[in-house]
Write a protein that holds these residues in place. Sequence first.
Motif, PDB file in Angstrom:
ATOM      1  N   SER A 215      44.611   8.441  57.389  1.00 59.11           N
ATOM      2  CA  SER A 215      43.418   9.274  57.063  1.00 59.11           C
ATOM      3  C   SER A 215      42.707   8.466  55.779  1.00 59.11           C
ATOM      4  O   SER A 215      43.332   8.348  54.983  1.00 59.11           O
ATOM      5  CB  SER A 215      43.410  10.566  57.089  1.00 59.11           C
ATOM      6  N   ARG A 216      41.459   8.278  55.931  1.00 62.81           N
ATOM      7  CA  ARG A 216      40.919   7.772  54.723  1.00 62.81           C
ATOM      8  C   ARG A 216      40.677   8.842  53.564  1.00 62.81           C
ATOM      9  O   ARG A 216      40.607   8.542  52.509  1.00 62.81           O
ATOM     10  CB  ARG A 216      39.510   7.216  54.945  1.00 62.81           C
ATOM     11  N   GLU A 217      40.976  10.156  54.038  1.00 63.30           N
ATOM     12  CA  GLU A 217      40.873  11.103  53.025  1.00 63.30           C
ATOM     13  C   GLU A 217      41.833  11.018  51.972  1.00 63.30           C
ATOM     14  O   GLU A 217      41.846  11.619  50.901  1.00 63.30           O
ATOM     15  CB  GLU A 217      40.599  12.574  53.653  1.00 63.30           C
ATOM     16  N   ASN A 218      43.038  10.613  52.462  1.00 65.43           N
ATOM     17  CA  ASN A 218      44.491  10.367  51.589  1.00 65.43           C
ATOM     18  C   ASN A 218      44.453   8.854  51.176  1.00 65.43           C
ATOM     19  O   ASN A 218      45.491   8.589  50.624  1.00 65.43           O
ATOM     20  CB  ASN A 218      45.495  10.785  52.424  1.00 65.43           C
ATOM     21  N   SER A 219      43.134   8.358  50.916  1.00 62.71           N
ATOM     22  CA  SER A 219      43.370   6.581  50.696  1.00 62.71           C
ATOM     23  C   SER A 219      43.120   6.367  49.191  1.00 62.71           C
ATOM     24  O   SER A 219      42.736   5.371  48.887  1.00 62.71           O
ATOM     25  CB  SER A 219      42.300   5.925  51.707  1.00 62.71           C
ATOM     26  N   LYS A 220      43.553   7.168  48.537  1.00 66.00           N
ATOM     27  CA  LYS A 220      43.433   6.706  46.950  1.00 66.00           C
ATOM     28  C   LYS A 220      45.154   6.004  46.860  1.00 66.00           C
ATOM     29  O   LYS A 220      46.170   6.474  47.364  1.00 66.00           O
ATOM     30  CB  LYS A 220      43.547   8.047  46.168  1.00 66.00           C
ATOM     31  N   PRO A 221      45.091   4.951  45.791  1.00 59.26           N
ATOM     32  CA  PRO A 221      46.151   4.150  45.762  1.00 59.26           C
ATOM     33  C   PRO A 221      47.469   5.079  45.310  1.00 59.26           C
ATOM     34  O   PRO A 221      47.345   6.088  44.373  1.00 59.26           O
ATOM     35  CB  PRO A 221      45.845   3.210  44.598  1.00 59.26           C
ATOM     36  N   ARG A 222      48.288   4.848  45.941  1.00 63.86           N
ATOM     37  CA  ARG A 222      49.747   5.430  45.823  1.00 63.86           C
ATOM     38  C   ARG A 222      49.595   6.845  46.315  1.00 63.86           C
ATOM     39  O   ARG A 222      50.526   7.924  45.436  1.00 63.86           O
ATOM     40  CB  ARG A 222      50.146   5.166  44.367  1.00 63.86           C
ATOM     41  N   ALA A 223      48.582   7.372  46.515  1.00 66.18           N
ATOM     42  CA  ALA A 223      48.740   9.112  46.928  1.00 66.18           C
ATOM     43  C   ALA A 223      49.691   9.270  48.026  1.00 66.18           C
ATOM     44  O   ALA A 223      49.935   8.797  49.090  1.00 66.18           O
ATOM     45  CB  ALA A 223      47.133   9.342  47.588  1.00 66.18           C
ATOM     46  N   THR A 224      50.352  10.342  47.599  1.00 67.46           N
ATOM     47  CA  THR A 224      51.259  10.921  48.525  1.00 67.46           C
ATOM     48  C   THR A 224      50.808  11.519  49.889  1.00 67.46           C
ATOM     49  O   THR A 224      49.918  12.172  49.755  1.00 67.46           O
ATOM     50  CB  THR A 224      52.378  11.915  47.879  1.00 67.46           C
ATOM     51  N   LEU A 225      51.652  11.228  50.989  1.00 65.86           N
ATOM     52  CA  LEU A 225      51.241  11.774  52.270  1.00 65.86           C
ATOM     53  C   LEU A 225      51.851  12.991  52.582  1.00 65.86           C
ATOM     54  O   LEU A 225      52.770  13.273  52.426  1.00 65.86           O
ATOM     55  CB  LEU A 225      51.538  10.791  53.480  1.00 65.86           C
ATOM     56  N   LYS A 226      50.912  14.193  52.666  1.00 61.58           N
ATOM     57  CA  LYS A 226      51.291  15.491  52.936  1.00 61.58           C
ATOM     58  C   LYS A 226      51.851  15.602  54.388  1.00 61.58           C
ATOM     59  O   LYS A 226      51.138  15.261  55.389  1.00 61.58           O
ATOM     60  CB  LYS A 226      50.303  16.391  52.444  1.00 61.58           C
ATOM     61  N   PRO A 227      53.052  16.278  54.617  1.00 59.07           N
ATOM     62  CA  PRO A 227      53.251  16.344  56.072  1.00 59.07           C
ATOM     63  C   PRO A 227      52.569  17.293  56.625  1.00 59.07           C
ATOM     64  O   PRO A 227      51.687  18.391  56.283  1.00 59.07           O
ATOM     65  CB  PRO A 227      54.746  17.210  55.758  1.00 59.07           C
ATOM     66  N   ARG A 228      52.093  17.103  58.020  1.00 63.78           N
ATOM     67  CA  ARG A 228      50.960  17.965  58.643  1.00 63.78           C
ATOM     68  C   ARG A 228      51.993  18.734  59.998  1.00 63.78           C
ATOM     69  O   ARG A 228      52.776  18.285  60.227  1.00 63.78           O
ATOM     70  CB  ARG A 228      50.078  17.016  59.631  1.00 63.78           C
ATOM     71  N   LYS A 229      51.351  19.909  60.039  1.00 65.59           N
ATOM     72  CA  LYS A 229      52.001  20.759  61.229  1.00 65.59           C
ATOM     73  C   LYS A 229      50.828  21.271  62.120  1.00 65.59           C
ATOM     74  O   LYS A 229      49.638  21.463  61.690  1.00 65.59           O
ATOM     75  CB  LYS A 229      52.519  21.766  60.386  1.00 65.59           C
ATOM     76  N   VAL A 230      51.374  21.332  63.166  1.00 60.41           N
ATOM     77  CA  VAL A 230      50.506  21.819  64.415  1.00 60.41           C
ATOM     78  C   VAL A 230      50.804  23.214  64.877  1.00 60.41           C
ATOM     79  O   VAL A 230      51.912  23.437  64.945  1.00 60.41           O
ATOM     80  CB  VAL A 230      50.245  20.925  65.557  1.00 60.41           C
ATOM     81  N   CYS A 231      49.698  23.975  64.609  1.00 58.99           N
ATOM     82  CA  CYS A 231      50.047  25.429  65.309  1.00 58.99           C
ATOM     83  C   CYS A 231      49.797  25.614  66.674  1.00 58.99           C
ATOM     84  O   CYS A 231      48.729  25.211  67.185  1.00 58.99           O
ATOM     85  CB  CYS A 231      49.070  26.332  64.289  1.00 58.99           C
ATOM     86  N   THR A 232      50.778  26.073  67.467  1.00 62.29           N
ATOM     87  CA  THR A 232      50.780  26.235  68.820  1.00 62.29           C
ATOM     88  C   THR A 232      50.225  27.728  69.185  1.00 62.29           C
ATOM     89  O   THR A 232      49.861  27.847  70.274  1.00 62.29           O
ATOM     90  CB  THR A 232      52.036  25.920  69.468  1.00 62.29           C
TER      91      THR A 232
ATOM     92  N   VAL B 199      46.545  23.362  67.838  1.00 64.16           N
ATOM     93  CA  VAL B 199      46.169  22.397  68.928  1.00 64.16           C
ATOM     94  C   VAL B 199      45.007  22.113  69.560  1.00 64.16           C
ATOM     95  O   VAL B 199      44.819  21.161  70.231  1.00 64.16           O
ATOM     96  CB  VAL B 199      47.661  22.850  69.841  1.00 64.16           C
ATOM     97  N   ASP B 200      44.101  23.212  69.413  1.00 63.62           N
ATOM     98  CA  ASP B 200      42.812  23.185  70.235  1.00 63.62           C
ATOM     99  C   ASP B 200      41.945  22.425  69.319  1.00 63.62           C
ATOM    100  O   ASP B 200      40.888  21.940  69.886  1.00 63.62           O
ATOM    101  CB  ASP B 200      42.232  24.441  70.298  1.00 63.62           C
TER     102      ASP B 200
END
Length: 447
Positions: free
Chosen positions: A382-399, A410-411
């Motif tokens: 995602s471009r929202e995280n596109s600062k140089p060397r920005a750490t990627l946060k793990p994503r979780k999907v709620c079922t 999920v919807d």
Amino acid sequence: MAGVGGGNDFQWCFSQVKGAIDEDVAEADIISTVEFNYSGELLATGDKGGRVVIFQREQESKNRPLSRGEYNVYSTFQSHEPEFDYLKSLEIEEKINKIRWLPQQNAAHFLLSTNDKTIKLWKISERDKRAEGYNLKDEDGRLRDPFRISTLRVPVLMPMDLMVEASPRRIFANAHTYHINSISVNSDHETYLSADDLRINLWHLEITDRSFNIVDIKPANMEELTEVITAAECHPHQCNVFVYSSSKGTIRLCDMRAAALCDRHSKFFEEPEDPSSRSFFSEIISSISDVKFSHSGRYMMTRDYLSVKVWDLNMENRPVETYQVHEYLRSKLCSLYENDCIFDKFECCWNGSDSAIMTGSYNNFFRMFDRNTRRDITLEASRENSKPRATLKPRKVCTGGKRKKDEISVDSLDFNKKILHTAWHPKENVIAVAATNNLYIFQDKMN
């Protein structure tokens, strides 16, 4: 090489993104294949407009010794043009289906690119000198009168701005009746195979006017057709061995030493289906969209719609590892069938040491699985995280149930944003992820 992230492992961070930010994406700009070369110094992408873009890694700067070089555009060329088959009244798309690099033998680089029908061998070479001081030509290129030449000059090579040239060296055409879905360079570096829905051909890189048909599953009566070939790959070390996967979820390993026509396989890999979980969609979601040998040649990985499976070549009756990619979509198969997403073909890839695997999902999510710790992680391009060397946060999907703050329902997943094509640097923790018309490059966070 470290694992996939989380715990005591390293973290993934943003490195670069290539491509326009526009909301309205032109169909021709959608990336259709991504491939690192053998050293990882070059990264090639192909798109639906028939273009190939090659990125080269910059050398590490002396001012910032810890920062690894970024990938910048090295060469862009039009590999395929739209064509028309007048005999069958069919348009042939220019879309690049696959790119495969050849091992580097000299200063030039070679790659194979294919659309639905035609495979091309491209040479990418550099020129930084030009000849000057011709006898028969002026400096501006006009021919001189030979009778007015009184002295002979020896032409000299003068430095010039670096030019990167891409030239087609071979064109392999007219061998496939159906759409090509795979090309794979053999470990002898002299031959390669190409596969379509019903046949696999073996080519010599020097010979364009003929190929050997090594697999043909076309029935005499097309009404009896029950399965098609979905992917094929050569073994990384044994030039006589290759595998191909089918729409029925099976994989066949063939040995070219046994017979010229490999219709009879040497090994047959299939996982027995659980009768209790059978549904209308079972056959569709069991279709294999990608098959990849591990670098060691001991294992192979297959991707179906909901999972990734790792098979030991010595055990045919079931996979040794199964990883669920997006099991939360099982309840959504009906709507995914209606919008055709259930037919999406996700690819998968190994890291350099075969200890981790990566594949894509929806909502611009991609998944990584650590084979040693059995940990897995979901990350987002995602471009929202596109600062140089920005750490990627793990994503979780709620079922279901109560959604936590960082989870996504999920919807609310966007099925138009999908990661079908990914690539992992052969030696380092650098990954390339194609998200529609953008190419994201991530790397492990170095302290």
